[in-house]
Scaffold this motif. Structure first.
Motif, PDB file in Angstrom:
ATOM      1  N   UNK A  50     -11.723  10.538   0.280  1.00  0.00           N
ATOM      2  CA  UNK A  50     -10.516  11.342   0.060  1.00  0.00           C
ATOM      3  C   UNK A  50      -9.537  10.625  -0.868  1.00  0.00           C
ATOM      4  N   UNK A  51      -9.391   9.323  -0.653  1.00  0.00           N
ATOM      5  CA  UNK A  51      -8.484   8.552  -1.507  1.00  0.00           C
ATOM      6  C   UNK A  51      -8.987   8.555  -2.950  1.00  0.00           C
ATOM      7  N   UNK A  80      -8.472  11.992  -4.436  1.00  0.00           N
ATOM      8  CA  UNK A  80      -7.048  12.165  -4.701  1.00  0.00           C
ATOM      9  C   UNK A  80      -6.595  11.393  -5.931  1.00  0.00           C
ATOM     10  N   UNK A  81      -7.078  10.166  -6.064  1.00  0.00           N
ATOM     11  CA  UNK A  81      -6.738   9.369  -7.247  1.00  0.00           C
ATOM     12  C   UNK A  81      -7.290  10.007  -8.513  1.00  0.00           C
ATOM     13  N   UNK A  82      -8.519  10.519  -8.420  1.00  0.00           N
ATOM     14  CA  UNK A  82      -9.123  11.164  -9.586  1.00  0.00           C
ATOM     15  C   UNK A  82      -8.362  12.424  -9.977  1.00  0.00           C
ATOM     16  N   UNK A  83      -7.999  13.227  -8.980  1.00  0.00           N
ATOM     17  CA  UNK A  83      -7.235  14.438  -9.265  1.00  0.00           C
ATOM     18  C   UNK A  83      -5.887  14.108  -9.886  1.00  0.00           C
ATOM     19  N   UNK A 126     -15.574   5.846   5.441  1.00  0.00           N
ATOM     20  CA  UNK A 126     -16.145   6.330   4.185  1.00  0.00           C
ATOM     21  C   UNK A 126     -15.481   7.631   3.741  1.00  0.00           C
ATOM     22  N   UNK A 127     -15.252   8.553   4.706  1.00  0.00           N
ATOM     23  CA  UNK A 127     -14.577   9.804   4.362  1.00  0.00           C
ATOM     24  C   UNK A 127     -13.152   9.556   3.899  1.00  0.00           C
TER      25      UNK A 127
END
Length: 266
Positions: free
Chosen positions: A97-98, A101-104, A92-93
């Motif tokens: 994170x993925x 990261x994709x959103x950023x 889940x973590x």
């Protein structure tokens, strides 16, 4: 006659003696049987007690073995459940994170493609300091010689206050601006603390949607009105907090807090 009566009484006495002897013999036999019966009963009871004790010990041992087996099984299941939970938490973590990261990366690409919001962010970081610095310089100049302005025939003319009025204005203005600065800082701090306390999944969705909308439609918003996109984003968050507070009271008066919490955390 006397001899006959004497013989009869003697026979009766002998019979009674014989009957008494038989009765004593029978009583002695009965006592022997009773004693033998008591001994047998005690032996049987002792044998039954020993058998019961052996059975109880065996049952206790069996129950103890079964309990130890169940405890070992429970420990193994607990360990397996902990390992499974750790694996799921790590997955889940990793997914989180993925996703972040994709959103950023998406927001960064949007900022590059639509730089209006980025420009307003730079202005929001620099203009307040420039404005504050200029204001402090003007205020320091005014404190040196307090004055008031008047426009006469379109020309601004400045007039100095008297000495007593000047000192009164100096002291009053210092207290006023100090209280104003403290009040503004306290208000901003209170809003931030309330925002943190009310943070939920709904808050995250509102923040992401509003930020994406301001970034993508920033140039169109600038073409319609002259407004800072950062200020617009902050206004949307403050409006969201106001609506959130209203909905808290709305659902509380109708005893539907459970549904409202479910909506916020979905």
């Amino acid at each position: 006659m006397r001899n006959r009566e004497g013989l009869a009484s003697r026979k009766e006495q002998q019979k009674l003696v014989a009957d008494l002897a038989d009765a004593q013999s029978l009583l002695a036999d009965t006592k022997k049987l009773v004693n033998m019966s008591n001994v047998d009963t005690v032996k049987k009871a002792q044998a039954a007690q020993k058998a019961a004790e052996l059975k109880a010990k065996k049952d206790i041992a069996d129950y103890r073995d079964a309990a130890d087996s169940k405890v070992a099984e429970a420990i193994n299941e607990k360990g397996a459940a902990i390992r499974t939970a750790d694996i799921r938490v790590k997955m889940a973590k990793k997914k989180e994170k993925i996703a972040w990261g994709s959103l950023a990366a998406t927001l960064f690409c949007c900022l590059i493609a639509y730089p209006a919001f980025l420009n307003d962010v730079l202005d929001a970081l620099t203009l307040p300091f420039v404005w504050a610095w200029n204001g402090i310089n003007d205020y320091a100049y005014w404190l040196e010689i307090p004055y008031y302005s008047r426009y006469i025939e379109g020309i601004e003319r400045r007039y100095a206050y008297s000495t007593g009025m000047a000192w009164l204005l100096r002291i009053t203005s210092v207290f006023f601006y100090t209280a104003l600065a403290i009040g503004i800082c306290y208000g901003i701090w209170s809003i931030i603390q309330y925002y943190r306390a009310r943070w939920c999944s709904l808050s995250l969705k509102v923040l992401l949607i509003s930020t994406g909308a301001v970034i993508v439609f920033g140039e169109g918003i600038h073409s319609i009105m002259s407004i800072s996109l950062v200020g617009l984003l902050l206004f949307i968050q403050v409006a969201y907090l106001v609506v959130l507070t209203y909905l808290d009271g709305y659902f509380e008066t109708r005893s539907k807090d459970r549904y409202w919490k479910k909506i916020q955390n979905q």
